[in-house]
Design a protein around this motif. Structure first.
Motif, PDB file in Angstrom:
ATOM      1  N   GLY A   1       0.827  -1.203   0.000  1.00 55.81           N
ATOM      2  CA  GLY A   1       0.000   0.000   0.000  1.00 55.81           C
ATOM      3  C   GLY A   1       0.860   1.252   0.000  1.00 55.81           C
ATOM      4  O   GLY A   1       1.824   1.346   0.772  1.00 55.81           O
ATOM      5  N   MET A   2       0.547   2.182  -0.873  1.00 50.92           N
ATOM      6  CA  MET A   2       1.304   3.439  -0.965  1.00 50.92           C
ATOM      7  C   MET A   2       0.477   4.436  -1.757  1.00 50.92           C
ATOM      8  O   MET A   2      -0.596   4.096  -2.272  1.00 50.92           O
ATOM      9  N   SER A   3       0.980   5.638  -1.891  1.00 53.72           N
ATOM     10  CA  SER A   3       0.282   6.618  -2.725  1.00 53.72           C
ATOM     11  C   SER A   3       0.532   6.303  -4.190  1.00 53.72           C
ATOM     12  O   SER A   3       1.550   5.699  -4.551  1.00 53.72           O
ATOM     13  N   MET A   4      -0.384   6.701  -5.027  1.00 57.25           N
ATOM     14  CA  MET A   4      -0.237   6.462  -6.452  1.00 57.25           C
ATOM     15  C   MET A   4       1.010   7.135  -6.997  1.00 57.25           C
ATOM     16  O   MET A   4       1.709   6.601  -7.871  1.00 57.25           O
ATOM     17  N   GLU A   5       1.334   8.339  -6.469  1.00 56.68           N
ATOM     18  CA  GLU A   5       2.485   9.076  -6.970  1.00 56.68           C
ATOM     19  C   GLU A   5       3.795   8.336  -6.694  1.00 56.68           C
ATOM     20  O   GLU A   5       4.669   8.247  -7.560  1.00 56.68           O
ATOM     21  N   ILE A   6       3.954   7.794  -5.487  1.00 62.26           N
ATOM     22  CA  ILE A   6       5.177   7.067  -5.159  1.00 62.26           C
ATOM     23  C   ILE A   6       5.276   5.813  -6.012  1.00 62.26           C
ATOM     24  O   ILE A   6       6.352   5.450  -6.504  1.00 62.26           O
ATOM     25  N   PHE A   7       4.152   5.146  -6.234  1.00 59.31           N
ATOM     26  CA  PHE A   7       4.163   3.960  -7.098  1.00 59.31           C
ATOM     27  C   PHE A   7       4.638   4.325  -8.498  1.00 59.31           C
ATOM     28  O   PHE A   7       5.514   3.663  -9.059  1.00 59.31           O
ATOM     29  N   GLN A   8       4.066   5.377  -9.073  1.00 59.67           N
ATOM     30  CA  GLN A   8       4.437   5.761 -10.433  1.00 59.67           C
ATOM     31  C   GLN A   8       5.872   6.262 -10.502  1.00 59.67           C
ATOM     32  O   GLN A   8       6.596   5.981 -11.464  1.00 59.67           O
ATOM     33  N   TYR A   9       6.312   6.972  -9.491  1.00 59.64           N
ATOM     34  CA  TYR A   9       7.615   7.625  -9.508  1.00 59.64           C
ATOM     35  C   TYR A   9       8.755   6.648  -9.231  1.00 59.64           C
ATOM     36  O   TYR A   9       9.848   6.786  -9.785  1.00 59.64           O
ATOM     37  N   ILE A  10       8.508   5.642  -8.379  1.00 56.88           N
ATOM     38  CA  ILE A  10       9.604   4.799  -7.903  1.00 56.88           C
ATOM     39  C   ILE A  10       9.465   3.325  -8.295  1.00 56.88           C
ATOM     40  O   ILE A  10      10.429   2.695  -8.730  1.00 56.88           O
TER      41      ILE A  10
END
Length: 306
Positions: A97-106
């Protein structure tokens, strides 16, 4: 005695609409479905469906029963899926589980390389923490640590919350007001500008505003978009302001697409943590994920600094 399989059969009949469709979904015979239903109706003392030539129509008591059990049945089915024994040759599955932005960025670009199955969930921090605690998630990235004794947290990175603006935004007056340390004038000037924020989270904007001006923002953002990536695309070579974590916009700042308008005074920083259960069946997989995320984070920071 009450048989929980009766509830499973009842749920599928309610959702499928016919006995034959329910039998097909449950991989049992239609007489078996009818037996479960009649047994449950006998146990409850109520008719749960009106039989029609084409469809099973739930009675009032049937609808009440469905609404009462559906959440619990979904939880049991989820537990069944998570905990059932799998062949040794089958890949393990890790839920993150994480934010969508961290998933896309990292993480996004590395998903196809993972030697295990991955399920990713996006949600607010409280929801992700609850799902980690109850076993639905195996690893979360969060700025908030819970107090549950069975969970542990490891620092991942520190993010600074900054004020950014589009590349074509004229910040001359803002810079003059900041140089004069006229914070009331800075606040008044910013309040009249065009603002972007995300649909799910205004926490960063509120935190930045509170630290800088000792209060909450007294304006409504002009544009509410799905996530920070949308904000960056909207602001690139355009006008307007937004507040977001610095590591998500460093590349765009370096490319001149957006500008760092103000780092804030005092600076607002959050520590992001890896959150996981102390006892877990996928410790090795979690270590691999932590290593990938940490390596990617360091590489992004080094690239920008150079």
């Amino acid at each position: 005695m009450l048989n929980l399989e009766w509830f499973r059969t009842f749920k599928v009949i309610y959702e499928a609409g016919t006995l034959s469709a329910a039998a097909q979904a449950l991989f049992i015979s239609q007489p078996g479905v009818s037996l479960h239903l009649s047994s449950l109706e006998t146990y409850t003392g109520n008719r749960l469906f009106d039989r029609d030539t084409r469809k099973m129509i739930a009675t009032e008591r049937g609808t009440m029963l469905y609404n009462y059990i559906i959440e619990h049945m979904n939880k049991l089915e989820e537990a069944e899926n998570i905990f059932h024994r799998r062949p040794k040759s089958e890949k393990s599955t890790v839920s993150v589980g994480m934010s969508m932005e961290i998933f896309q960025y990292i993480l996004e670009e590395h998903v196809s390389e993972l030697p295990f199955n991955l399920i990713t969930r996006f949600g607010d921090h409280a929801q992700l923490l609850q799902e980690l605690n109850n076993g639905t998630l195996d690893l979360i990235l969060t700025p908030h640590k819970g107090s549950q004794h069975n969970l542990e947290y490891t620092p991942f990175t520190t993010e600074r919350i900054v004020l950014i603006c589009g590349g074509k935004t004229d910040t001359t007056e803002l810079n003059q007001l900041l140089a004069a340390s006229d914070m009331q004038a800075v606040k008044d000037w910013l309040t009249t500008q065009v603002w972007y924020t995300t649909a799910a989270d205004m926490e960063h904007l509120k935190g930045f505003w509170s630290a800088s001006f000792n209060g909450l923002p007294g304006f409504r953002p002009n544009y509410v978009v799905p996530h920070y990536g949308s904000i960056l695309r909207c602001l690139s070579n355009n006008k307007g302001f937004a507040v977001m974590p610095d590591f998500m916009c460093r590349q765009e700042i370096a490319a001149g697409l957006i500008k760092l308008a103000w780092a804030g005074s005092p600076p607002v920083e959050n520590t992001l943590y890896f959150g996981k259960r102390k006892v877990t069946a996928c410790a090795d997989e979690i270590k691999q994920l932590e290593a990938i995320l940490s390596k990617k984070r360091s590489a992004c920071t080094e690239k920008v600094l150079n």
